[in-house]
Design a protein around this motif. Structure first.
Motif, mmCIF file in Angstrom:
data_model
loop_
_atom_site.group_PDB
_atom_site.id
_atom_site.type_symbol
_atom_site.label_atom_id
_atom_site.label_comp_id
_atom_site.label_asym_id
_atom_site.label_seq_id
_atom_site.Cartn_x
_atom_site.Cartn_y
_atom_site.Cartn_z
ATOM 1 N N LYS A 39 76.206 29.192 -56.356
ATOM 2 C CA LYS A 39 76.962 28.591 -57.456
ATOM 3 C C LYS A 39 76.622 29.287 -58.774
ATOM 4 O O LYS A 39 75.797 28.826 -59.551
ATOM 5 C CB LYS A 39 76.654 27.096 -57.553
ATOM 6 N N GLN A 40 77.255 30.409 -58.987
ATOM 7 C CA GLN A 40 77.183 31.110 -60.263
ATOM 8 C C GLN A 40 78.572 31.640 -60.560
ATOM 9 O O GLN A 40 79.355 31.893 -59.638
ATOM 10 C CB GLN A 40 76.197 32.285 -60.215
ATOM 11 N N ILE A 41 78.882 31.809 -61.853
ATOM 12 C CA ILE A 41 80.154 32.444 -62.166
ATOM 13 C C ILE A 41 80.140 33.857 -61.602
ATOM 14 O O ILE A 41 79.089 34.453 -61.410
ATOM 15 C CB ILE A 41 80.446 32.428 -63.678
ATOM 16 N N GLY A 42 81.339 34.404 -61.364
ATOM 17 C CA GLY A 42 81.475 35.631 -60.585
ATOM 18 C C GLY A 42 80.631 36.787 -61.033
ATOM 19 O O GLY A 42 79.941 37.435 -60.230
ATOM 20 N N SER A 43 80.614 37.070 -62.345
ATOM 21 C CA SER A 43 79.865 38.235 -62.826
ATOM 22 C C SER A 43 78.363 38.040 -62.650
ATOM 23 O O SER A 43 77.633 38.987 -62.338
ATOM 24 C CB SER A 43 80.203 38.496 -64.296
ATOM 25 N N ASP A 44 77.871 36.814 -62.847
ATOM 26 C CA ASP A 44 76.442 36.551 -62.673
ATOM 27 C C ASP A 44 76.022 36.765 -61.220
ATOM 28 O O ASP A 44 75.003 37.408 -60.941
ATOM 29 C CB ASP A 44 76.113 35.113 -63.098
ATOM 30 N N ALA A 45 76.799 36.209 -60.301
ATOM 31 C CA ALA A 45 76.497 36.382 -58.877
ATOM 32 C C ALA A 45 76.586 37.848 -58.481
ATOM 33 O O ALA A 45 75.738 38.363 -57.749
ATOM 34 C CB ALA A 45 77.444 35.540 -58.037
ATOM 35 N N ALA A 46 77.617 38.527 -58.980
ATOM 36 C CA ALA A 46 77.812 39.933 -58.628
ATOM 37 C C ALA A 46 76.622 40.780 -59.067
ATOM 38 O O ALA A 46 76.150 41.653 -58.324
ATOM 39 C CB ALA A 46 79.104 40.457 -59.268
ATOM 40 N N HIS A 47 76.117 40.528 -60.286
ATOM 41 C CA HIS A 47 74.998 41.330 -60.772
ATOM 42 C C HIS A 47 73.709 40.997 -60.022
ATOM 43 O O HIS A 47 72.896 41.890 -59.745
ATOM 44 C CB HIS A 47 74.797 41.106 -62.270
#
Length: 503
Positions: A404-412
């Motif tokens: 559960k993180q916004i997309g860019s946070d999870a992606a990084h």
């Protein structure tokens, strides 16, 4: 297909029988079903010190607002909500606004979204945009008074009350405040398993921080009582394993009002809630605009309450010191600057006691997220209680399951873990892993993170610390993230704006 009217299952919800003593606030919640039958339970707040004068109208007013908050979760499900107590016009305005806002959030986040706690037949739901989402009539009795005089001392803006939980956000907030001013950590014991996450930190704080406080509140039991009054909720809701609450979304205010008696009596000037960059979110479902179930973690919530405090004559300021930080950057500052506090962290949906302390389960979404972030930051998850097998399993789960993180946070995060070879090279990992360097920078933008939301005297000392761990500072523009000269930005000293009404 069900209709919104199908969820209006109670004739009324009454909050009455308010009792106030020097250390305790109590009121009765009564749910009246359509057949006229009733069920009741008591909501209680209790404190370790004398905070209330039962003869003072201002304390009766504060107690009335404390016990009213839970009821704001049920505007979709009742014909009327009756609040008995002592209220003024500022209270009534806040209650009506937050009731309507919460009804819209629960509709979009709990009834229109997939919800494992609802019985078959109640989804899908046909709703759509409406002039008013609350189905209950709010009755305040007696009629709200024009003004109630505040007897509380003038606040000292060098004092900070921190809504504390044992999670990374409140631990980091305390660490920062410890360097900036006088910290007053407040741990609300909510009489349920959620308290397990706070136990380790509270015990440490109680022994080492003399201004630590632990009010007790049985809000968890009242929420459970209300679930049993709603026939559309599965009877076995307690056994459903999920990372969401069945219905409620107005929860932070329940704890916040538990903090206020302490803050007002101690002359505290700042109320701090540890919310990061990604908790101010705007969404749209079936044409209905909303805050994605996170309104009470957003900057709009903080600013609304700051305005309310001013109307009440209390002049408290409510904000988060962490809004320019991602979750990953919060973990970085906490682990690098305050390792003594990070060792106390329990971020887990199913913490349990072992060997006299609380331990994380190592299996839930929160656990695998914490494990992943610590490994990405070259920190050891064992420092806050994870075993080698839990760390291994958490990384394995990350390779196949989302977080559960916004997309860019999870992606990084996945990008960093993949670079380190900490995750197996699965299709899931390859799909998610993307480089987003802004995640470890201080981020400002007009929607989520504004310098103007921070009191001017807090800004320079706060960012003097935070910039040591960030890889830069950026601001969102129509062209994307652009570099920002933080020294120049601080020198311009934008006006403190929470008192301005914002949409």
């Amino acid at each position: 297909m069900s209709q919104l009217k199908d969820f209006q299952v109670l004739r009324s919800l009454r909050v009455d029988h308010l009792e106030l003593s020097r250390k305790r606030v109590q009121a009765r919640y009564t749910a009246v079903r359509e057949d006229g039958s009733e069920a009741s339970t008591d909501l209680i707040y209790s404190y370790e010190a004398d905070l209330f004068n039962p003869e003072d109208p201002a304390d009766l007013n504060l107690a009335s607002m404390m016990v009213a908050q839970i009821a704001l979760n049920y505007g979709l499900f009742c014909r009327e909500i009756v609040l008995e107590g002592l209220y003024d016009k500022a209270d009534e305005s806040l209650l009506r606004y937050m009731l309507e806002n919460t009804s819209r959030e629960i509709l979009t986040g709990k009834l229109l979204a997939p919800n494992p706690f609802l019985k078959p037949g109640y989804q899908p739901l046909e709703a759509g945009r409406q002039k008013r989402y609350t189905q209950a009539t709010l009755v305040i009795t007696p009629e709200a008074k024009k003004e109630i005089h505040s007897p509380y001392p003038t606040p000292d803006y060098g004092r900070y009350a921190i809504l504390s939980s044992g999670g990374k956000d409140s631990l980091l907030t305390y660490g920062l405040v410890r360097e900036l001013g006088e910290a007053h950590p407040v741990y609300i014991n909510e009489a349920g398993r959620h308290w397990f996450t706070a136990v380790n930190a509270y015990r440490y704080f109680k022994a080492n921080e003399p201004r630590t406080a632990k009010p007790w509140c049985n809000s968890d039991r009242v929420f459970t009582f209300m679930l049993k009054q709603l026939p559309f909720i599965r009877e076995d809701f307690a056994s459903v394993r999920a990372d969401i609450y069945p219905i409620r979304l107005w929860t932070v205010a329940v704890f916040l009002f538990g903090v206020l008696p302490l803050a007002l009596n101690r002359g505290v000037g700042n109320i701090l809630i540890g919310d990061e960059y990604d908790t101010t979110v705007r969404g749209n479902t079936q044409g209905i605009s909303h805050y994605s179930g996170l309104y009470d973690q957003s900057r709009f919530f903080d600013n609304a309450f700051t305005r309310y405090y001013r109307q009440k004559g209390w002049h408290l300021r409510q904000y988060s010191m962490l809004r320019s930080l991602s979750e990953l950057l919060i973990m970085k500052v906490l682990t690098k600057r305050y390792p003594d506090l990070q060792a106390l962290q329990v971020s887990c949906h199913a913490a349990h006691e072992a060997e006299g302390i609380m331990k994380p389960c190592g299996k839930c979404e929160k656990c695998r997220r914490i494990i992943g972030m610590m490994v990405a930051l070259d920190a050891d998850p064992a420092h806050c209680g994870y075993t080698p097998s839990q760390i291994e399993e958490g990384l394995r789960q990350l390779a196949s399951r989302s977080i559960k993180q916004i997309g860019s946070d999870a992606a990084h995060l996945y990008h960093l873990l993949r670079e380190k070879g900490a995750l197996p090279d699965t299709a899931h990992v390859r799909k998610l892993a993307r480089h987003h360097p802004e995640i470890l920078k201080l981020r400002f933008d007009s929607g989520r993170s504004l310098l103007e939301d921070l009191p001017p005297e807090v800004r320079e000392p706060l960012f003097r610390i935070l910039r040591q761990y960030a890889t830069g500072t950026v601001i969102r523009t129509p062209k994307g993230w652009q570099g920002l000269d933080l020294d120049q930005h601080l020198k311009t000293q934008p006006k403190y704006t929470p008192y301005a009404v914002q949409s």
